[in-house]
Design a protein around this motif. Structure first.
Motif, PDB file in Angstrom:
ATOM      1  N   LEU A   1       0.805  -1.633  -0.139  1.00  0.00           N
ATOM      2  CA  LEU A   1       0.021  -0.078   0.103  1.00  0.00           C
ATOM      3  C   LEU A   1       0.960   0.708  -0.230  1.00  0.00           C
ATOM      4  CD1 LEU A   1      -3.289  -0.916   2.157  1.00  0.00           C
ATOM      5  CD2 LEU A   1      -3.040  -0.357  -0.204  1.00  0.00           C
ATOM      6  N   TYR A   2       1.850   0.775   0.832  1.00  0.00           N
ATOM      7  CA  TYR A   2       2.829   2.614   0.591  1.00  0.00           C
ATOM      8  C   TYR A   2       3.643   2.895  -0.545  1.00  0.00           C
ATOM      9  CZ  TYR A   2       6.875   5.011   1.902  1.00  0.00           C
ATOM     10  OH  TYR A   2       8.357   6.199   2.104  1.00  0.00           O
ATOM     11  N   TYR A   3       3.621   2.082  -1.518  1.00  0.00           N
ATOM     12  CA  TYR A   3       4.174   1.841  -1.941  1.00  0.00           C
ATOM     13  C   TYR A   3       3.432   2.377  -3.555  1.00  0.00           C
ATOM     14  CZ  TYR A   3       9.208   0.493  -1.726  1.00  0.00           C
ATOM     15  OH  TYR A   3      10.721  -0.492  -1.448  1.00  0.00           O
ATOM     16  N   ALA A   4       2.402   1.805  -3.075  1.00  0.00           N
ATOM     17  CA  ALA A   4       1.437   1.880  -4.304  1.00  0.00           C
ATOM     18  C   ALA A   4       1.284   3.048  -4.234  1.00  0.00           C
ATOM     19  CB  ALA A   4       0.010   1.141  -4.117  1.00  0.00           C
TER      20      ALA A   4
ATOM     21  N   THR B   1       5.863   7.970  -5.255  1.00  0.00           N
ATOM     22  CA  THR B   1       6.102   8.134  -6.184  1.00  0.00           C
ATOM     23  C   THR B   1       7.758   7.715  -5.602  1.00  0.00           C
ATOM     24  OG1 THR B   1       6.830  10.360  -5.515  1.00  0.00           O
ATOM     25  CG2 THR B   1       5.115  10.561  -6.770  1.00  0.00           C
ATOM     26  N   THR B   2       8.398   7.987  -6.749  1.00  0.00           N
ATOM     27  CA  THR B   2       9.342   6.828  -6.202  1.00  0.00           C
ATOM     28  C   THR B   2      10.007   8.255  -5.091  1.00  0.00           C
ATOM     29  OG1 THR B   2      10.582   7.740  -8.090  1.00  0.00           O
ATOM     30  CG2 THR B   2      10.309   5.701  -8.441  1.00  0.00           C
ATOM     31  N   SER B   3      10.051   9.270  -5.017  1.00  0.00           N
ATOM     32  CA  SER B   3      10.884  10.206  -4.096  1.00  0.00           C
ATOM     33  C   SER B   3      10.112  10.386  -2.972  1.00  0.00           C
ATOM     34  CB  SER B   3      10.730  11.620  -4.834  1.00  0.00           C
ATOM     35  OG  SER B   3       9.631  11.909  -5.386  1.00  0.00           O
ATOM     36  N   GLY B   4       8.693   9.504  -2.701  1.00  0.00           N
ATOM     37  CA  GLY B   4       7.884   9.746  -1.291  1.00  0.00           C
ATOM     38  C   GLY B   4       6.059  10.392  -1.049  1.00  0.00           C
ATOM     39  N   SER B   5       6.579  10.743  -2.036  1.00  0.00           N
ATOM     40  CA  SER B   5       5.384  11.661  -2.429  1.00  0.00           C
ATOM     41  C   SER B   5       4.079  10.928  -2.708  1.00  0.00           C
ATOM     42  CB  SER B   5       5.550  12.679  -3.279  1.00  0.00           C
ATOM     43  OG  SER B   5       5.434  13.058  -3.965  1.00  0.00           O
ATOM     44  N   PHE B   6       2.867  11.719  -2.088  1.00  0.00           N
ATOM     45  CA  PHE B   6       1.833  11.222  -2.059  1.00  0.00           C
ATOM     46  C   PHE B   6       1.286  11.096  -3.622  1.00  0.00           C
ATOM     47  CE2 PHE B   6      -2.374  10.520  -2.401  1.00  0.00           C
ATOM     48  CZ  PHE B   6      -2.970   9.246  -2.228  1.00  0.00           C
ATOM     49  N   THR B   7       0.771  10.019  -4.113  1.00  0.00           N
ATOM     50  CA  THR B   7      -0.100  10.109  -6.096  1.00  0.00           C
ATOM     51  C   THR B   7      -1.032   9.417  -5.950  1.00  0.00           C
ATOM     52  OG1 THR B   7       0.637   9.812  -7.717  1.00  0.00           O
ATOM     53  CG2 THR B   7       2.150   8.558  -6.396  1.00  0.00           C
ATOM     54  N   PHE B   8      -1.723   9.839  -7.156  1.00  0.00           N
ATOM     55  CA  PHE B   8      -3.008   7.614  -7.575  1.00  0.00           C
ATOM     56  C   PHE B   8      -2.394   7.666  -8.549  1.00  0.00           C
ATOM     57  CE2 PHE B   8      -6.338   9.758  -4.657  1.00  0.00           C
ATOM     58  CZ  PHE B   8      -6.378   8.211  -3.595  1.00  0.00           C
ATOM     59  N   LEU B   9      -1.312   8.006  -9.231  1.00  0.00           N
ATOM     60  CA  LEU B   9      -1.138   7.287 -10.659  1.00  0.00           C
ATOM     61  C   LEU B   9      -0.888   6.234 -10.924  1.00  0.00           C
ATOM     62  CD1 LEU B   9      -0.869   9.532 -12.841  1.00  0.00           C
ATOM     63  CD2 LEU B   9       2.095   9.412 -12.837  1.00  0.00           C
ATOM     64  N   ASN B  10      -0.316   5.912  -9.691  1.00  0.00           N
ATOM     65  CA  ASN B  10       0.804   4.058 -10.473  1.00  0.00           C
ATOM     66  C   ASN B  10      -0.651   3.410  -9.868  1.00  0.00           C
ATOM     67  OD1 ASN B  10       2.748   4.529  -9.430  1.00  0.00           O
ATOM     68  ND2 ASN B  10       2.873   4.608  -7.283  1.00  0.00           N
TER      69      ASN B  10
ATOM     70  N   ASN C   1       6.883   1.003  -7.696  1.00  0.00           N
ATOM     71  CA  ASN C   1       5.566   2.067  -6.672  1.00  0.00           C
ATOM     72  C   ASN C   1       4.593   1.706  -7.912  1.00  0.00           C
ATOM     73  OD1 ASN C   1       8.262   4.005  -6.543  1.00  0.00           O
ATOM     74  ND2 ASN C   1       6.677   4.065  -5.244  1.00  0.00           N
ATOM     75  N   LEU C   2       4.484   1.390  -9.357  1.00  0.00           N
ATOM     76  CA  LEU C   2       3.751   0.878 -10.435  1.00  0.00           C
ATOM     77  C   LEU C   2       3.462  -0.285 -10.117  1.00  0.00           C
ATOM     78  CD1 LEU C   2       2.393   1.291 -12.752  1.00  0.00           C
ATOM     79  CD2 LEU C   2       4.161   1.030 -14.436  1.00  0.00           C
ATOM     80  N   GLY C   3       4.572  -1.262  -9.830  1.00  0.00           N
ATOM     81  CA  GLY C   3       4.035  -2.663  -9.767  1.00  0.00           C
ATOM     82  C   GLY C   3       3.457  -2.951  -8.622  1.00  0.00           C
ATOM     83  N   SER C   4       3.555  -2.096  -7.568  1.00  0.00           N
ATOM     84  CA  SER C   4       2.281  -2.098  -6.261  1.00  0.00           C
ATOM     85  C   SER C   4       1.534  -1.655  -6.718  1.00  0.00           C
ATOM     86  CB  SER C   4       2.568  -1.498  -5.135  1.00  0.00           C
ATOM     87  OG  SER C   4       4.569  -2.320  -4.501  1.00  0.00           O
ATOM     88  N   GLY C   5       0.990  -0.337  -7.321  1.00  0.00           N
ATOM     89  CA  GLY C   5      -0.101   0.203  -7.566  1.00  0.00           C
ATOM     90  C   GLY C   5      -1.521  -1.051  -7.905  1.00  0.00           C
ATOM     91  N   LEU C   6      -0.350  -1.017  -9.570  1.00  0.00           N
ATOM     92  CA  LEU C   6      -1.009  -2.426 -10.399  1.00  0.00           C
ATOM     93  C   LEU C   6      -1.658  -4.053  -9.311  1.00  0.00           C
ATOM     94  CD1 LEU C   6       1.096  -2.227 -13.734  1.00  0.00           C
ATOM     95  CD2 LEU C   6      -1.528  -1.823 -12.843  1.00  0.00           C
ATOM     96  N   SER C   7      -0.724  -3.828  -8.070  1.00  0.00           N
ATOM     97  CA  SER C   7      -0.965  -5.236  -6.973  1.00  0.00           C
ATOM     98  C   SER C   7      -2.460  -4.761  -6.046  1.00  0.00           C
ATOM     99  CB  SER C   7       0.369  -5.946  -6.790  1.00  0.00           C
ATOM    100  OG  SER C   7       1.519  -6.175  -6.949  1.00  0.00           O
TER     101      SER C   7
END
Lengths: 273, 351
Positions: free
Chosen positions: A29-32, A35-44, A241-247
């Protein structure tokens, strides 16, 4: 005091659950959502709407659905036949069905790859018999075939269990009251085995939906399932991050399908939940 | 209340357990990460026997996989072997330690030319030790393929061989083929050119039997396909097992690569790593390794004692006129890497 003792018995499992289920999910969930720099995003998570990802997800859903339906069509009649056999031979037949599961899952897939290849055993056999070549390796058909092969026992066993639990008295009573074979099937056998069918569907559909090893090996790299996209995000692109978002999206699909199936099979006691 | 306490206890003990997992470091070990099928397994035992240093050996498939494994940081690798552009990327990221060549006296066995080649990714020859090198080309079955056509990548788009082509399951290698066919550099970052290459690869997909890396040679030996895009060493290996096979590096140009060893920042046993490198350069060990791996070795002692026919074998030791036509892969910036990855996924999900 007694209460605490009882709680302690759950300790090992609790330990397991925390370390290997809850923590990893929290990390995903954290990774999802960063972003790679650690800020919040819905993009993944929202990247599931990218056409490549959507296509992969739809293909996964389609193949998983086909696989589940084939398993069901094969298993239900089989479970009925099995149930009608003598008790002694029943055990033996069930044993035969479980036998392949003693072998490692990967080895079985690799074996199929060898068997189905252009110059494999099956094609040479077809050749000598004058049959046309079987060209299914490296196509979605091969992936579905192997998933059916691998997951079939997970469908047969719960249905067979549910069927074995039906008391012969119940059916006799129905006959006494004048029910025909068809009525008995639809009014008694089918409703009473529904819980087994539901468990079977979940146990086949969920791993089929999330599978990536089968499509990797038998799809020849040509069948891109959502599992492969996730694997590629982790292993190839170094984009956790992308992998976690899709997971995360995939997890939602799994949970929704399980909840849906369970709402249909409430009455039974062999439900997964 | 009790419940919360129990839960906390569990959480704490889980963390304790995980923390306790870290083993005490053993100075007599060496953790090596290498490509699959890229070292004679006996060498590891021989090294342990001679030096008492136990080698933990791990493998990976593509340089990108290696990068992920290394970056995950779960294992402190002492020595890694990978390809030119990936080493360059890691050097740029400051992940590579300088090698103390004084500790590896047998470096002298390696031909100077390859240190010159290495300058394309390690400009001062500070970080790497060449291991093997080669090209990428087409491994084909002489009975199934018209030999007059294999001198061009065009053959991989020839309908006649539909369903019998094995492509490389690696982003850079597959794009290399398409870009070279179009006459572009294999390091191009221009979107139009990449899209053009992607279009070619999508067009080709229905004709592809499968996308493979390490298994391509096995499929070719078993004659399951007519041709495959492979690294030269794999071709050399396959040729030994099936005489119907041959190898060609298309004249449109290709990729010349060098795989080298480097000591990453995570290394805890740099001295052991240097001992191991020295061991690998030793004539007998290098010979043993060459026999197994079958790629062009930069080791002059090994090459000198090889059968002259083998020394002249263009599959294993690419001649100069082929190398002149080849390019070395360069690392791409993040944005371009993302483009490559996305385009590759689109190819893989195309019908």
């Amino acid at each position: 005091m007694r209460n605490l003792k009882r709680q302690l018995l759950a300790g090992p499992y609790l330990l397991w659950m925390t370390g290997f289920i809850l923590l990893p999910v929290a990390v995903i969930l954290y990774y999802a959502f960063t972003t790679t720099s650690g800020s919040f995003t819905f993009l993944n998570v929202s990247s599931i709407t990218f056409s490549v990802h959507l296509k992969a997800l739809l293909l996964s859903l389609k193949l998983a659905l086909i696989c589940t339906i084939i398993c069901l069509i094969l298993s239900y009649p089989l479970a009925m036949i099995l149930n009608g056999m003598k008790t002694k031979s029943q055990g033996f037949v069930v044993f035969i069905f479980i036998l392949p599961m003693w072998m490692n899952f990967m080895l079985r897939i690799l074996a199929w790859k060898m068997l189905l290849s252009n110059n494999g055993v099956i094609n040479s056999l077809f050749g000598t018999l004058g049959l046309p070549k079987l060209d299914i390796l490296n196509t979605p058909a091969a992936v579905v075939f192997c998933m059916v092969y691998d997951f079939l026992p997970f469908m047969i066993l719960p249905i067979y269990n549910a069927m074995a639990r039906i008391q012969a008295d119940t059916i006799e009573a129905a006959r006494d009251l004048g029910a025909g074979t068809i009525t008995i099937f639809f009014k008694i056998i089918l409703p009473l085995t529904m819980s087994g069918v539901v468990s079977g569907i979940i146990m086949v559909f969920v791993p089929a939906l999330t599978s990536f090893a089968v499509s990797d090996l038998l799809g020849g790299g040509k069948v891109l399932l959502i599992g492969n996209v996730i694997e590629q995000a982790f292993m190839q692109e170094y984009n956790w991050n992308l992998g976690s978002g899709l997971s995360f999206v995939l997890m939602i699909f799994v949970i929704v399908s399980m909840a849906f199936m369970n709402s249909r099979g409430e009455e039974g006691s062999t439900g997964v939940w | 209340m009790k419940k919360t306490r129990l839960f906390l206890l569990v959480v704490v003990s889980v963390f304790g357990l995980l923390a306790g997992c870290g083993k005490k470091d053993d100075p007599n070990t060496l953790t090596v990460l290498n490509y699959g099928k890229y070292m004679e397994p006996k060498i590891l035992d021989m090294f342990e026997e001679e030096t008492g240093i136990k080698v933990e050996y791990e493998e990976y498939i593509t340089p990108e996989n290696m990068y992920t494994k290394y970056k995950a940081g779960a294992i402190d690798y002492d020595l890694i072997c990978t390809s030119d552009y990936m080493i360059e990327k890691l050097i740029q990221e400051g992940e590579v330690l300088e090698i103390n060549y004084d500790k590896i006296p047998l470096t002298e066995n390696l031909e100077q030319t390859y240190f010159e080649f290495s300058k394309s990714f390690d400009p001062e020859n500070k970080y790497t030790l060449p291991y093997f090198f080669g090209t990428v080309g087409i491994l084909y079955n002489k009975d199934m393929v018209d030999e007059t056509k294999v001198d061009s990548w065009d053959i991989l788009w020839d309908q006649e061989y539909s369903g019998q082509i094995i492509m490389a399951d690696s982003v850079r290698d597959s794009f290399m083929v398409a870009l070279k066919r179009l006459g572009y550099s294999l390091n191009t970052a221009e979107e139009d050119k990449l899209r053009e290459a992607q279009k070619l690869l999508i067009e080709q997909k229905p004709m592809v039997y499968s996308y493979l890396v390490d298994e391509a040679q096995d499929e070719m030996i078993a004659e399951n396909a007519a041709m495959a895009v492979v690294y030269s060493g794999e071709a050399g290996y396959a040729l030994e097992y099936n005489d119907k096979l041959a190898f060609s590096v298309p004249k449109d140009g290709s990729n010349m690569w060098i795989d080298s060893w480097f000591i990453p920042k995570s290394a805890k046993h740099t001295e052991n790593a240097e001992k191991f490198l020295n061991f690998l350069c030793r004539e007998d060990i290098a010979m043993l390794n060459f026999d197994y791996v079958y790629y062009a070795t930069p080791n002059t002692k090994v090459k000198a004692v090889l059968d002259p026919a083998l020394q002249e074998n263009p599959t294993i030791f690419p001649p100069k006129e082929i190398l002149d036509n080849c390019e070395v892969l360069k690392p791409l910036d993040d944005e371009t890497t993302m483009k490559y990855n996305l385009y590759w996924k689109e190819i893989k999900s195309a019908e």
